[in-house]
Enzyme design. Structure first.
Site: not given
Length: 127
Positions: A121-123
């Site tokens: 998960i890239e934020i």
């Protein structure tokens, strides 16, 4: 004019729905919704993530629905510094970042975490 305008939803297959609900509602701060015959989804903005539990998927489904196969990038509604502070406050480990990347429309600054099924998960924030 292009054929496709935007993504409406995607389907995430998980092993432990309670751990997945915790991550997407508490860590990612998405809104839990129930629809259809008790199906679950995580809503953010005008999109959602529908939830399948491995072995109990709804039809039709992906050819090989497996937990941990996704690599997703989300644009934050707040600064990346606020995201980092939130992740620290809920004791969720950042595995990389902040780093600069190339997003769909412009440069972004990102941190990476893993959800309970080890999806990446890239934020990000727009630069």
């Amino acid at each position: 004019m292009p054929l496709i305008d935007h993504l409406d939803h995607l389907v995430l297959t998980c092993v432990d729905p309670d751990a997945t609900k915790h991550f997407y509602t508490e860590v990612m701060q998405m809104r839990l919704e129930t629809f259809g015959a008790g199906r679950l989804a995580f809503r953010f903005g005008n999109q959602k993530i529908n939830l399948h539990v491995r072995g109990s998927e709804f039809e039709p489904k992906a050819h090989v629905p497996v937990p941990g196969a996704l690599d997703l990038c989300f644009i934050a509604a707040v600064s990346l510094d606020e995201v980092i502070a939130h992740l620290r406050s809920v004791d969720w480990p950042i595995i990389e970042g902040p780093v600069e990347r190339t997003g769909a429309t412009q440069k972004i600054r990102s941190v990476y975490v893993r959800d309970p099924d080890l999806n990446l998960i890239e934020i990000s924030e727009l630069l």
